[in-house]
Design a protein around this motif. Structure first.
Motif, mmCIF file in Angstrom:
data_model
loop_
_atom_site.group_PDB
_atom_site.id
_atom_site.type_symbol
_atom_site.label_atom_id
_atom_site.label_comp_id
_atom_site.label_asym_id
_atom_site.label_seq_id
_atom_site.Cartn_x
_atom_site.Cartn_y
_atom_site.Cartn_z
ATOM 1 N N ILE A 7 -1.934 13.764 5.220
ATOM 2 C CA ILE A 7 -0.981 12.865 5.893
ATOM 3 C C ILE A 7 -0.755 13.298 7.339
ATOM 4 C CG2 ILE A 7 1.410 12.038 5.929
ATOM 5 C CD1 ILE A 7 1.477 12.567 2.867
ATOM 6 N N ASN A 9 1.709 11.804 10.021
ATOM 7 C CA ASN A 9 2.724 10.847 10.471
ATOM 8 C C ASN A 9 2.998 11.080 11.946
ATOM 9 O OD1 ASN A 9 3.305 9.393 8.092
ATOM 10 N ND2 ASN A 9 4.581 11.065 7.327
ATOM 11 N N SER A 14 9.913 10.135 10.272
ATOM 12 C CA SER A 14 9.495 10.269 8.873
ATOM 13 C C SER A 14 10.269 11.412 8.223
ATOM 14 C CB SER A 14 7.998 10.545 8.789
ATOM 15 O OG SER A 14 7.616 10.703 7.445
ATOM 16 N N PHE A 15 10.619 11.239 6.943
ATOM 17 C CA PHE A 15 11.573 12.182 6.342
ATOM 18 C C PHE A 15 11.058 13.598 6.237
ATOM 19 C CE2 PHE A 15 9.194 10.873 2.581
ATOM 20 C CZ PHE A 15 9.110 12.032 1.838
ATOM 21 N N SER A 16 9.742 13.770 6.166
ATOM 22 C CA SER A 16 9.271 15.110 5.842
ATOM 23 C C SER A 16 8.617 15.857 6.995
ATOM 24 C CB SER A 16 8.321 15.029 4.671
ATOM 25 O OG SER A 16 7.353 14.064 4.931
ATOM 26 N N THR A 49 7.818 4.552 6.344
ATOM 27 C CA THR A 49 8.152 3.646 5.240
ATOM 28 C C THR A 49 9.217 4.265 4.346
ATOM 29 O OG1 THR A 49 6.338 4.621 3.983
ATOM 30 C CG2 THR A 49 5.883 2.567 5.128
ATOM 31 N N ASP A 82 -2.310 3.844 8.026
ATOM 32 C CA ASP A 82 -1.167 3.523 7.164
ATOM 33 C C ASP A 82 -0.297 2.529 7.924
ATOM 34 O OD1 ASP A 82 1.106 3.512 5.571
ATOM 35 O OD2 ASP A 82 1.228 5.691 5.392
ATOM 36 N N ASN A 101 -4.589 1.323 4.800
ATOM 37 C CA ASN A 101 -3.659 1.732 3.751
ATOM 38 C C ASN A 101 -2.381 0.922 3.933
ATOM 39 O OD1 ASN A 101 -2.003 3.095 1.944
ATOM 40 N ND2 ASN A 101 -1.694 4.846 3.309
ATOM 41 N N VAL A 103 0.950 -0.070 2.195
ATOM 42 C CA VAL A 103 1.821 0.226 1.046
ATOM 43 C C VAL A 103 2.425 -1.038 0.449
ATOM 44 C CG1 VAL A 103 2.401 2.566 1.823
ATOM 45 C CG2 VAL A 103 3.930 0.665 2.397
ATOM 46 N N VAL A 175 4.383 5.387 -5.779
ATOM 47 C CA VAL A 175 5.421 6.308 -6.254
ATOM 48 C C VAL A 175 6.561 6.338 -5.223
ATOM 49 C CG1 VAL A 175 5.942 8.737 -6.744
ATOM 50 C CG2 VAL A 175 3.790 7.723 -7.551
ATOM 51 N N PHE A 177 8.377 3.834 -4.259
ATOM 52 C CA PHE A 177 8.650 2.528 -3.657
ATOM 53 C C PHE A 177 9.294 1.617 -4.699
ATOM 54 C CE2 PHE A 177 5.384 4.260 -0.916
ATOM 55 C CZ PHE A 177 5.823 3.886 0.351
ATOM 56 N N LEU A 202 -5.186 5.698 -5.943
ATOM 57 C CA LEU A 202 -4.620 6.637 -4.977
ATOM 58 C C LEU A 202 -3.178 6.929 -5.381
ATOM 59 C CD1 LEU A 202 -4.471 7.984 -2.074
ATOM 60 C CD2 LEU A 202 -3.942 5.698 -1.196
ATOM 61 N N GLY A 204 0.429 9.000 -4.229
ATOM 62 C CA GLY A 204 1.165 9.716 -3.188
ATOM 63 C C GLY A 204 2.521 10.187 -3.694
ATOM 64 N N ARG A 244 -2.570 11.765 -1.861
ATOM 65 C CA ARG A 244 -2.167 11.736 -0.454
ATOM 66 C C ARG A 244 -1.063 12.770 -0.257
ATOM 67 N NH1 ARG A 244 1.988 9.501 2.332
ATOM 68 N NH2 ARG A 244 1.546 8.648 4.397
ATOM 69 N N HIS A 246 0.909 16.134 2.271
ATOM 70 C CA HIS A 246 1.130 16.833 3.541
ATOM 71 C C HIS A 246 0.454 18.201 3.539
ATOM 72 C CE1 HIS A 246 4.619 14.075 3.225
ATOM 73 N NE2 HIS A 246 4.515 13.984 4.531
HETATM 74 N N1 PMM Z 1 3.958 6.977 0.757
HETATM 75 C C1 PMM Z 1 4.452 7.003 2.010
HETATM 76 C C2 PMM Z 1 3.699 6.465 3.066
HETATM 77 N N2 PMM Z 1 2.487 5.927 2.865
HETATM 78 N N3 PMM Z 1 0.731 5.346 1.390
HETATM 79 C C3 PMM Z 1 0.233 5.282 0.153
HETATM 80 N N4 PMM Z 1 -0.969 4.714 -0.049
HETATM 81 N N5 PMM Z 1 0.923 5.781 -0.912
HETATM 82 C C4 PMM Z 1 2.143 6.353 -0.778
HETATM 83 O O1 PMM Z 1 2.727 6.780 -1.799
HETATM 84 C C5 PMM Z 1 2.717 6.425 0.510
HETATM 85 C C6 PMM Z 1 1.963 5.899 1.602
HETATM 86 C C7 PMM Z 1 5.808 7.591 2.270
HETATM 87 O O2 PMM Z 1 5.739 8.966 2.500
HETATM 88 P P1 PMM Z 1 5.633 9.687 3.970
HETATM 89 O O3 PMM Z 1 6.744 9.112 4.825
HETATM 90 O O4 PMM Z 1 5.789 11.125 3.685
HETATM 91 O O5 PMM Z 1 4.300 9.409 4.573
#
Ligand code: PMM
Length: 269
Positions: A7, A9, A14-16, A49, A82, A101, A103, A175, A177, A202, A204, A244, A246
Motif C-alpha cells: 500500500i 497512500n 489516511s488513517f494508518s 476511503t 486505488d 482498484n 473499492v 473488509v 467497508f 483480493l 485487504g 493488500r 502496509h
Molecule cells: N481498503 C482500503 C483502501 N483500498 N482496496 C482494496 N482493493 N481493498 C481494501 O480492503 C481496501 C482498498 C482502506 O485502507 P487504507 O486507507 O489503509 O488504504
C-alpha cells in the motif's frame, strides 16, 4: 502462491500512514522498499476511503498519484491505482498502472466500468454499499459472505456488460467497508463463498479497525501489522490470490509460513 500488494497512500489523511508519503521522492523510495521486501504490485491511492473521509477534488487526487505511478513505471515496478474516479483510472493507466482498484466496484462513478473496458488493464472490484462518510449505517446482513458474494456477482455482471472480459476481473469482499467487526470475521471465515465466484480474490485487512477491536484499544501500528500478517496468512490458506498490506516484510514472512504449512518449504530467500 498468494502475492502481496504493497500500500502506498499519498493522502495526508489516511488513517494508518497518513501524510507520510505525500512528497514524491519519499513516496517512490518507500514504494521501492516495499517492492524489495516482496510486493508484487504497489497500490497507489490519492484519496482516502477510511470511514468518515471526505472526497477530494479529482485534480488533487491526480496530482498526488500520477507522478508516483510514472516514476514507478520507469523503475519497472508494477502498480495499481486505488481510485473511485474514472478519469483518474484512465490517466493512471496511461501513466503505466496495470490494474484499476475500485473499492466501490464501479458504483461510485457510473463511467468507471465503460472507461476500464477500453483500457489495457485488469480491474479489482470491491464490495461497497455507499460512501465512506456513512457506510456503517449500511452494515445490515443476515449472512454476510453470501450477500457480499451476490452483490459482487452483480458488479462482475455489470463489468461484463460494459465490455470487460471476466479474465480481467479480480474481486474483493471489502473488509471494513459497510461491515461491523463481527461481520468482517464472519466474512473472512466464509471466504470460500467469495472464491466460488471463480475470480482472483483480493483481501485487504491491513491495520483495520476490526483488528484493533480484537487486540484492545491501545494496539499500536506494530501490533496491527502483526495481526495483519496473521489474517493475510489465513486468507492465503483460504485461497486468496493477493493480500493488500502496509507492512510487506511481516506479511511476506507470514505467507512463507502458510506455504510451508501446505508443504511448500522451498527456500525463497
Ligand atoms: N481498503 C482500503 C483502501 N483500498 N482496496 C482494496 N482493493 N481493498 C481494501 O480492503 C481496501 C482498498 C482502506 O485502507 P487504507 O486507507 O489503509 O488504504
Amino acid at each position: 502462491m498468494t502475492i502481496i500488494w504493497g500500500i502506498l497512500n499519498t493522502t495526508p489523511d489516511s488513517f494508518s500512514d497518513g501524510g507520510r508519503y505525500v512528497d514524491l521522492d519519499a513516496a517512490v523510495t518507500h514504494a521501492l522498499r516495499l517492492r524489495e521486501q516482496g510486493a508484487a504490485v504497489i497500490d497507489v491511492g490519492g484519496e482516502s476511503t477510511r470511514p468518515g473521509a471526505e472526497r477530494v477534488p479529482v485534480a488533487v487526487e491526480q496530482a498526488r498519484v500520477l507522478p508516483v505511478i510514472e516514476a514507478l513505471t520507469d523503475a519497472g515496478v508494477p502498480t495499481s491505482i486505488d481510485t473511485l474516479n474514472a478519469d483518474t483510472a484512465v490517466a493512471a493507466v496511461r501513466a503505466g498502472a496495470r490494474i484499476v482498484n475500485d473499492v466501490s466496484g464501479g458504483l461510485a462513478d457510473d463511467r468507471m466500468l465503460s472507461a476500464i473496458a477500453d483500457l489495457d488493464a485488469d480491474v479489482a472490484l470491491g464490495h461497497w454499499r455507499g460512501p465512506s462518510a456513512d457506510m456503517y449505517a449500511r452494515a445490515q446482513y443476515s449472512r454476510v459472505a453470501r450477500e457480499v458474494a451476490s452483490e459482487l456477482h452483480e458488479r462482475v455482471t455489470a463489468a461484463a456488460a460494459a465490455g470487460i472480459a471476466p479474465s480481467r476481473v479480480i474481486v474483493d469482499p471489502g473488509v471494513g467497508f459497510a461491515k461491523s467487526g463481527p461481520q468482517n470475521w464472519e466474512l473472512l471465515r466464509d471466504l470460500d463463498e467469495i472464491a466460488a465466484l471463480g475470480h482472483r480474490v483480493l483481501i485487504g485487512t491491513s491495520r483495520k479497525r476490526f483488528l484493533g477491536e480484537v487486540l484492545g484499544a491501545d494496539a499500536d501500528e506494530q501490533r496491527r501489522d502483526l495481526a495483519t500478517a496473521v489474517t493475510s496468512a489465513l486468507a492465503a490458506r483460504a485461497g486468496a490470490w493477493a493480500v493488500r498490506v502496509h507492512d510487506v516484510a511481516a506479511t511476506r514472512d507470514a505467507l512463507a509460513v502458510a506455504r510451508a504449512w501446505e508443504g511448500d518449504t522451498h527456500d525463497r530467500r
